[in-house]
Design a protein around this motif. Structure first.
Motif, short mmCIF file in Angstrom:
data_model
loop_
_atom_site.label_atom_id
_atom_site.label_comp_id
_atom_site.label_asym_id
_atom_site.label_seq_id
_atom_site.Cartn_x
_atom_site.Cartn_y
_atom_site.Cartn_z
N HIS A 17 36.66 33.29 30.01
CA HIS A 17 37.32 32.01 30.22
C HIS A 17 37.72 31.95 31.69
N GLY A 18 36.79 31.45 32.53
CA GLY A 18 37.04 31.50 33.97
C GLY A 18 37.04 32.94 34.43
N ARG A 19 38.13 33.37 35.05
CA ARG A 19 38.24 34.75 35.54
C ARG A 19 38.88 35.68 34.51
N ARG A 20 39.26 35.14 33.38
CA ARG A 20 39.91 35.94 32.33
C ARG A 20 38.91 36.24 31.22
N ILE A 21 39.15 37.33 30.50
CA ILE A 21 38.33 37.65 29.34
C ILE A 21 39.22 37.81 28.12
N ALA A 22 38.64 37.58 26.96
CA ALA A 22 39.35 37.73 25.69
C ALA A 22 38.41 38.41 24.71
N LEU A 23 38.98 39.03 23.70
CA LEU A 23 38.17 39.71 22.69
C LEU A 23 37.49 38.70 21.78
N THR A 24 36.23 38.96 21.47
CA THR A 24 35.55 38.22 20.41
C THR A 24 35.98 38.80 19.06
N PRO A 25 35.64 38.15 17.95
CA PRO A 25 35.94 38.75 16.63
C PRO A 25 35.36 40.17 16.50
N LEU A 64 47.64 44.73 25.33
CA LEU A 64 48.28 44.18 26.53
C LEU A 64 47.73 42.82 26.94
N GLY A 65 46.47 42.54 26.61
CA GLY A 65 45.96 41.18 26.77
C GLY A 65 45.23 40.87 28.05
N THR A 66 45.45 41.65 29.12
CA THR A 66 44.77 41.37 30.39
C THR A 66 44.28 42.66 31.01
N VAL A 67 43.22 42.53 31.82
CA VAL A 67 42.68 43.69 32.53
C VAL A 67 43.72 44.26 33.50
N ARG A 68 44.45 43.38 34.19
CA ARG A 68 45.44 43.85 35.15
C ARG A 68 46.55 44.64 34.45
N ALA A 69 46.99 44.19 33.29
CA ALA A 69 48.03 44.92 32.56
C ALA A 69 47.55 46.31 32.16
N VAL A 70 46.28 46.40 31.74
CA VAL A 70 45.71 47.71 31.39
C VAL A 70 45.65 48.59 32.63
N ALA A 71 45.21 48.01 33.74
CA ALA A 71 45.12 48.77 34.98
C ALA A 71 46.48 49.30 35.40
N ASP A 72 47.51 48.47 35.31
CA ASP A 72 48.86 48.90 35.69
C ASP A 72 49.36 50.01 34.77
N ALA A 73 49.08 49.87 33.47
CA ALA A 73 49.57 50.86 32.49
C ALA A 73 48.91 52.21 32.69
N LEU A 74 47.64 52.22 33.12
CA LEU A 74 46.89 53.47 33.22
C LEU A 74 46.68 53.93 34.66
N ASP A 75 47.33 53.23 35.60
CA ASP A 75 47.22 53.59 37.02
C ASP A 75 45.76 53.59 37.47
N MET A 76 45.05 52.50 37.12
CA MET A 76 43.67 52.31 37.53
C MET A 76 43.57 51.00 38.30
N SER A 77 42.45 50.78 38.93
CA SER A 77 42.22 49.49 39.57
C SER A 77 41.66 48.52 38.54
N PRO A 78 41.96 47.22 38.66
CA PRO A 78 41.39 46.24 37.72
C PRO A 78 39.88 46.28 37.69
N SER A 79 39.25 46.50 38.84
CA SER A 79 37.79 46.52 38.86
C SER A 79 37.24 47.70 38.06
N SER A 80 37.94 48.85 38.11
CA SER A 80 37.50 50.01 37.33
C SER A 80 37.62 49.74 35.83
N VAL A 81 38.72 49.10 35.44
CA VAL A 81 38.90 48.77 34.02
C VAL A 81 37.80 47.81 33.58
N SER A 82 37.55 46.78 34.36
CA SER A 82 36.50 45.81 34.01
C SER A 82 35.15 46.48 33.88
#
Length: 298
Positions: free
Chosen positions: A52-60, A16-34
């Motif tokens: 990257h600022g307030r966003r995160i991305a996967l490393t290799p 999904l690419g973002t913490v918020r998208a994961v939170a929405d998909a699993l009915d969790m709060s973004p802070s809990s996912v993080s």
């Protein structure tokens, strides 16, 4: 030890690419996912994310762990399903990605049939075109993909997937019910050179195929409408304003149109695809067996 729950969060994040998208998909709060992803990073003792600022991305390393996670989770699901089958019957969700006409002709009838025989088994269907279905299957987002192939090299070959043939589906001509050719036998495409046509959107495989067939018959089709929905396409033909060519399974019997064989018609083969390894879960095997029987009946 790595937590399967947190590994599942990682696979969702990779898809999904973002913490918020994961939170929405699993009915969790973004802070809990993080928080859970941070714990996973600590458990792995490896840098899984880069900020990257307030966003995160996967490393290799994070991407590699996501690949392992999907395999681990699939094996856990297989073990759980095997145990469940030993206890009673196939249970759980079987996620199927399929193109629209196979959903109508194969998936939904099978889902209805299985509901009474295995009430704890549930089919979760998603409409996707074949290339997208195969990508979803490789990612582990679905358990089974239904795809078609005209044997012209359009569909990629993947040794990591196992195909099971379900049925074949010829391209047919769809005419208004009162069309002069509606009562004839097989139709030569050249006989429809002066007609107006309705088709899928440009760039879609079926649209390009029909255009190629018309050109091979010696004419350029005059397009009266383009639709992403077969229902709208058939409704347009039903009005008497155009003709079309569709795979036979895409023609809904509820529309008052004439369906005729096309001379030298292309035929697509419809397959179910599952991962080659590990072996499909018991519930998936039950669904695959029913799909095969349904396809043979068609």
């Amino acid at each position: 030890m790595l937590s399967p729950w947190r590994l599942r969060l990682l696979t969702h994040f990779e898809s999904l690419g973002t913490v918020r998208a994961v939170a929405d998909a699993l009915d969790m709060s973004p802070s809990s996912v993080s928080q859970q992803l941070t714990v996973l990073e600590q458990e792995s003792r490896t840098a899984l994310f880069e900020r990257h600022g307030r966003r995160i991305a996967l490393t290799p390393a994070g991407v590699r762990l996501a690949v392992h996670a999907r395999e681990i989770l699939r094996r856990i699901e297989t073990a759980e399903a095997d145990l469940a089958e030993q206890r009673s019957e196939p249970v759980g969700d079987v996620r199927i990605a399929s193109f629209s006409s196979a959903l109508h002709a194969l998936v939904l009838p099978v889902a209805a049939r299985l509901r009474s025989r295995h009430p704890r088994l549930r089919i979760v269907a998603t409409e996707l075109e074949p290339h997208d279905s195969l990508r979803a299957l490789r990612r582990g987002d679905v358990d089974l993909a239904i795809v078609y192939d005209f044997a012209d090299g359009w569909l990629p070959v993947d040794d990591q997937l196992h195909r099971v043939r379900l049925t074949s589906d010829p391209v047919v001509v769809v005419l208004p019910a009162d069309h002069p050719l509606a009562a004839d036998g097989p139709v030569e495409l050249a006989a429809l050179a002066g007609e107006r046509w309705v088709m899928d959107h440009p760039g879609c495989y079926l649209c390009e195929l029909v255009v190629r067939l018309c050109r091979r018959a010696g004419f350029e089709p005059v397009v009266a409408g383009r639709y992403g929905s077969y229902s709208l396409l058939l409704e347009h033909v039903q009005t008497g304003l155009a003709v079309s060519a569709l795979p036979a399974l895409a023609v809904d019997e509820r529309y008052d149109v004439a369906v005729r064989e096309l001379a030298d018609a292309p035929v697509r083969t419809i397959f179910a695809a599952v991962p080659a390894a590990p072996a499909p879960q018991p519930a998936v095997r039950v669904v695959l067996r029913e799909l095969t029987a349904r396809g043979a009946a068609i």
